[in-house]
Design a protein around this motif. Sequence first.
Motif, mmCIF file in Angstrom:
data_model
loop_
_atom_site.group_PDB
_atom_site.id
_atom_site.type_symbol
_atom_site.label_atom_id
_atom_site.label_comp_id
_atom_site.label_asym_id
_atom_site.label_seq_id
_atom_site.Cartn_x
_atom_site.Cartn_y
_atom_site.Cartn_z
ATOM 1 N N UNK A 141 -8.199 68.246 2.345
ATOM 2 C CA UNK A 141 -9.447 67.591 1.915
ATOM 3 C C UNK A 141 -10.656 68.099 2.713
ATOM 4 N N UNK A 142 -10.507 69.278 3.295
ATOM 5 C CA UNK A 142 -11.563 69.875 4.129
ATOM 6 C C UNK A 142 -12.894 69.929 3.381
ATOM 7 N N UNK A 143 -12.870 70.377 2.140
ATOM 8 C CA UNK A 143 -14.099 70.553 1.374
ATOM 9 C C UNK A 143 -14.765 69.237 0.993
ATOM 10 N N UNK A 144 -14.043 68.129 1.114
ATOM 11 C CA UNK A 144 -14.601 66.839 0.740
ATOM 12 C C UNK A 144 -15.229 66.111 1.928
ATOM 13 N N UNK A 145 -15.180 66.720 3.090
ATOM 14 C CA UNK A 145 -15.811 66.153 4.278
ATOM 15 C C UNK A 145 -17.122 66.886 4.501
ATOM 16 N N UNK A 146 -18.223 66.157 4.410
ATOM 17 C CA UNK A 146 -19.549 66.779 4.451
ATOM 18 C C UNK A 146 -19.759 67.641 5.685
ATOM 19 N N UNK A 147 -19.285 67.195 6.839
ATOM 20 C CA UNK A 147 -19.519 67.928 8.080
ATOM 21 C C UNK A 147 -18.600 69.136 8.241
ATOM 22 N N UNK A 148 -17.579 69.236 7.385
ATOM 23 C CA UNK A 148 -16.635 70.353 7.491
ATOM 24 C C UNK A 148 -16.784 71.366 6.354
ATOM 25 N N UNK A 149 -17.299 70.918 5.218
ATOM 26 C CA UNK A 149 -17.276 71.722 3.993
ATOM 27 C C UNK A 149 -17.831 73.128 4.166
#
Length: 527
Positions: A141-149
């Motif tokens: 779900x990396x891309x769904x975390x704003x600070x990680x995307x």
Amino acid sequence: MANFGGPTLLKRTLGLQADRYCQYIGPTTDFEPSLINLSSFDPQDESLLARGTLRRVSDNDTFLLLPDNNTPGYDHIFEDADEIENIVAPHGRRLIDLYFRVVHPGFPVIQKNVFLEKYERSHREFSPPLLAAVYILAINWWEHEEELAGLARPNVRELERLVRTTLADAMYRPKLSTIQAGLLLSQRPEGDQWAPTAQLVAVGQELGLHLDCTNWKIPPWERGLRKRLAWALYLQDKWGALVHGRPSHIFASNWAVQPLNPNDFPDIECDETDNEERLELERGRVLFRQMVQLSQILAEILDTFYTLQATSQIANAGPQGTQLVLSLAKPIQLKLKEWYSALPALIRMDSTFQTTPSSSSGSRFSPIGYLHLAYFATEITLHRRIIRSMSFSFSSDDGSSGSNPPIDPYIQHICRSAAKARLISAMDFVNRLTPSHLRAFWYFASKTNFALIGTFGSLLWGTSPGREEAEWYRRRLGEYRWTLSVSSKPGEGTSKGLTEFAMGMLDISTGLLKKLPEKPLLSRRDG
């Protein structure tokens, strides 16, 4: 850990000690259970022997505690944990928060407050495979975390390499964390295999997870965790048996685990959450408990219809085989109907509870899809057996065929109509899935469960008595394939593998149907 300075939730634990692991002493080992109580137990219920330390948790259950430092791989535990943490640095804590937001509510196999307590002190307190497994799942779900995307993802392949070697080492000193790591790794899109499931069941028995721990002298949170892990292991075994077509390893005669209740899901972890997060955690707990109940019905179906003994019994019934199947199926069908009608409103597909974005934790996801899909897969598993028992014949290119004696047309019509209704409901369910469902956590069996809908449709197509009915199934399967292709778009990393696998299996089964001889027209009207 029992001597750790200050407050800690790990004091007096049995299955998560930092320097020792436990082995359940069974009734037929070289230890004689009736003589164990002759040992001198200290106030901590421990007794030191030449082979290890006895730990008595109840009048009837005793474990042998052994030191970790004599096991393979022990010397580089800290080195492995450091390497795992360095791969995800500096995003470790963010990934852990992501795991507890997305995966944990629908699959509560970790004690959140204990996990966070340990992480606040040091990542070195974790079993390396468990730490790596949490990171590997969260990265989906990396891309769904704003600070990680917008950032580069950690090296997942290197994490997977480390988790394979460290989990193999951990099997020599099994703890509850070993089961947790194995269960989490099995939830990866490509992580499920049958042989590791068998090994996990064996490790669970080593840890006494098959026993009733209700009155054990261990911390209350560990009793709840043990029950959740035991039932998660049960789920892994039963759904693994279904999707792999293998015999189950867990039998009712050696399963004493009590049903889950709300007290097995401690409320401590909710203390600092808002009402919406509390509701989401509650929904996850209800979801997990319902999945356990459904899986017990699935286990009954597998035992009743799909063991070698059951298959032989039905075959030996000859012309009465279908009647036998129907008589055995009726009470199970009623259980499934009652289970579905009693589903709490919180986890129904038409629930008014909506997952909405939160400024504090980003997008929310709804994991209830995997439960409803599992329900349709269970229904299909029952109806497949009924349809198989009825009269039909498949001919191959060499002219060989397999057939059963003909059955009463009225019974055939009733059974096929019921099966058709289940297929329509399952396909409509998939069509109603939203991005909040598709992007959520999906249980490992979901990939095959999506495929089973197509397999069931292909079976009904292939066994259709006439061209009109066969054409109807052909069209509906074409529509189902289109739905799967559309469903793979919104979730990308999480749902794409689920639906792509189902599309591939659908293409295979419908491809095989092209070899069937043309069916007769049963009506002058077009179908």
